[in-house]
Design an enzyme around this catalytic site. Structure first.
Site, PDB file in Angstrom:
ATOM      1  N   ASP A  53       0.883  -1.173   0.000  1.00 26.79           N
ATOM      2  CA  ASP A  53       0.000   0.000   0.000  1.00 26.79           C
ATOM      3  C   ASP A  53       0.920   1.223   0.000  1.00 26.79           C
ATOM      4  OD1 ASP A  53      -2.060   1.789   0.245  1.00 26.79           O
ATOM      5  OD2 ASP A  53      -2.432   1.407   2.376  1.00 26.79           O
TER       6      ASP A  53
HETATM    7  C1  SPV Z   1      -7.039   2.432   3.757  1.00 28.16           C
HETATM    8  O1  SPV Z   1      -7.986   1.743   4.123  1.00 28.16           O
HETATM    9  O2  SPV Z   1      -6.328   2.151   2.784  1.00 28.16           O
HETATM   10  C2  SPV Z   1      -6.718   3.691   4.455  1.00 28.16           C
HETATM   11  C3  SPV Z   1      -6.762   3.767   5.900  1.00 28.16           C
HETATM   12  O3  SPV Z   1      -6.271   4.605   3.798  1.00 28.16           O
HETATM   13  S1  SPV Z   1      -5.148   3.428   6.431  1.00 28.16           S
HETATM   14  O4  SPV Z   1      -4.788   2.094   5.946  1.00 28.16           O
HETATM   15  O5  SPV Z   1      -5.160   3.433   7.895  1.00 28.16           O
HETATM   16  O6  SPV Z   1      -4.227   4.430   5.924  1.00 28.16           O
HETATM   17 MG    MG Z   2      -5.447   4.007   2.026  1.00 30.62          MG
END
Ligand code: SPV
Ligand code: MG
Length: 296
Positions: A53
Site C-alpha cells: 500500500d
Molecule cells: C485504507 O484503508 O487504505 C486507508 C486507511 O487509507 S489506512 O490504511 O489506515 O491508511
Molecule cells: Mg489508504
C-alpha cells in the site's frame, strides 16, 4: 448504480457507519449487513494484489476495482484515492472518471507521492504543503458535476507527528477549500491526541474517524466527541486473510474435506450473493420471448 445519499444520511442519522471493502464480495456483505456506505480501501485493494500500500497501483487499476463494487452495490462507495495520483489536473481527471463510474466520492490525503500506509511502523510519512493540497481540493471541487459526490480531505498531520495545531490548521483550510468531510488520521493507541483534535474542532463539515489504532474507543464515545462518520477500514481485509489462511493451512494437511474444522459458508450462501436465481429467471424470460416469435 448506487444511490449517492451519504451526505443526506449523515444529516438524517447524525452518525453513519461505513465498512471497508477490498473487493465486491466484501462490499456486498457490508451492504447486506446494514452499513451506510462502503470504503473502498487502498490498503485492502493493494492486499488483494499482494502489492504494498505505497502508491503502486495506478489510478485506472483502482478505478477498475472500485467500479465493480459500485456496479454491485446500492449504497454509496467511497474510493480511497491516496494522494490523488498527481497534481490538481490529475485529481480533476480522477474525479471525472470516478463520478462517471457511479462511485459516490473520493478521499485524498496530504502526503507526498508515493505515499506509504499510515499504520506501517517506521514508514515514510511526508506531507505536501497546505497550499499544494488546497490546489488539489479546489481542482476536485471544480471537477465534480453532482453536488452529492463526496470529497473527503484527509490530513496526515498526526500521522507525521506534527501535532494537533497543525491538524486543526490544515482541517480548517481544507474546509474552506471545499472539502465535504474531514478525516484526521491517527495511529497512536492512546486516543488523547485525536480526542484533543475533536474537542478543538469548530468547523461545520462532518468529521470522519478510522479507529483501527484505538479499538477500545466505542462508537458512542466517538459520537459524543462530535464524530459523524466511522470507517472500519481494515477489518474485512484482515478477516479474509485470517479465514483463508486458516482453511488453506488445514486443507494442506487433511485426508478428506470432512476433517475441516472451520465452519464454511454453504454453496447456497454464495449463489445468493451471486444472484444465481436471476439467471434462471432471465433464461426463462428469454425462452418465452423467443417462443412468442414463432420461429421455424
Ligand atoms: C485504507 O484503508 O487504505 C486507508 C486507511 O487509507 S489506512 O490504511 O489506515 O491508511
Ligand atoms: Mg489508504
Amino acid at each position: 448504480m448506487p444511490k449517492n445519499d451519504l451526505m443526506k444520511k449523515m444529516q438524517e442519522k447524525q452518525f453513519v457507519k461505513v465498512c471497508g471493502a477490498f473487493d465486491v464480495m466484501s462490499a456486498k456483505l457490508a451492504e447486506m449487513n446494514g452499513f451506510d456506505a462502503i470504503w473502498a480501501s487502498g490498503f485492502g485493494i493493494a492486499s488483494t494484489r499482494a502489492l504494498p500500500d505505497a502508491g503502486i497501483l495506478t489510478m485506472t487499476e483502482l478505478l477498475d476495482a472500485v467500479t465493480f463494487m459500485a456496479e454491485a452495490c446500492d449504497i454509496p462507495v467511497i474510493a480511497d484515492c491516496d494522494t490523488g495520483y498527481g497534481g490538481p489536473s490529475n485529481v480533476a481527471h480522477l474525479v471525472k472518471k470516478f463520478e462517471n463510474a457511479g462511485i459516490g466520492g473520493i478521499c485524498i490525503e496530504d502526503k507526498t507521492f508515493p505515499k506509504q500506509n499510515s499504520l506501517f511502523k517506521d514508514g515514510k510519512q511526508e506531507m505536501i504543503s497546505k497550499k499544494d493540497f488546497v490546489a488539489k481540493l479546489v481542482a476536485a471541487k471544480n471537477a465534480k458535476k453532482d453536488s452529492n459526490f463526496v470529497i473527503i480531505a484527509r490530513t496526515e498531520a498526526l500521522i507525521a507527528d506534527l501535532g494537533v495545531e497543525e491538524a486543526l490548521d490544515r482541517a480548517n483550510t481544507y474546509e474552506k477549500a471545499g472539502a465535504d468531510i474531514i478525516f484526521v488520521h491517527a495511529r497512536k493507541k492512546d486516543p488523547a491526541e485525536i480526542f484533543e483534535f475533536y474537542k478543538k474542532w469548530k468547523g461545520k463539515i462532518p468529521i470522519m474517524s478510522v479507529p483501527t489504532a484505538f479499538p477500545t474507543v466505542t462508537l458512542d464515545e466517538l459520537k459524543s466527541r462530535g464524530v459523524k462518520m466511522v470507517v472500519f477500514a481494515h477489518q474485512t481485509t484482515l478477516a479474509a486473510f485470517s479465514a483463508i489462511s486458516d482453511v488453506v493451512k488445514q486443507m494442506s494437511k487433511i485426508k478428506s474435506l470432512d476433517d475441516l474444522e472451520t465452519k464454511l459458508a454453504s454453496m447456497d450462501d454464495l449463489f445468493k450473493l451471486q444472484g444465481m436465481h436471476k439467471i434462471r429467471d432471465h433464461e426463462s424470460f428469454v425462452e418465452e420471448e423467443v417462443k412468442k416469435m414463432d420461429l421455424n
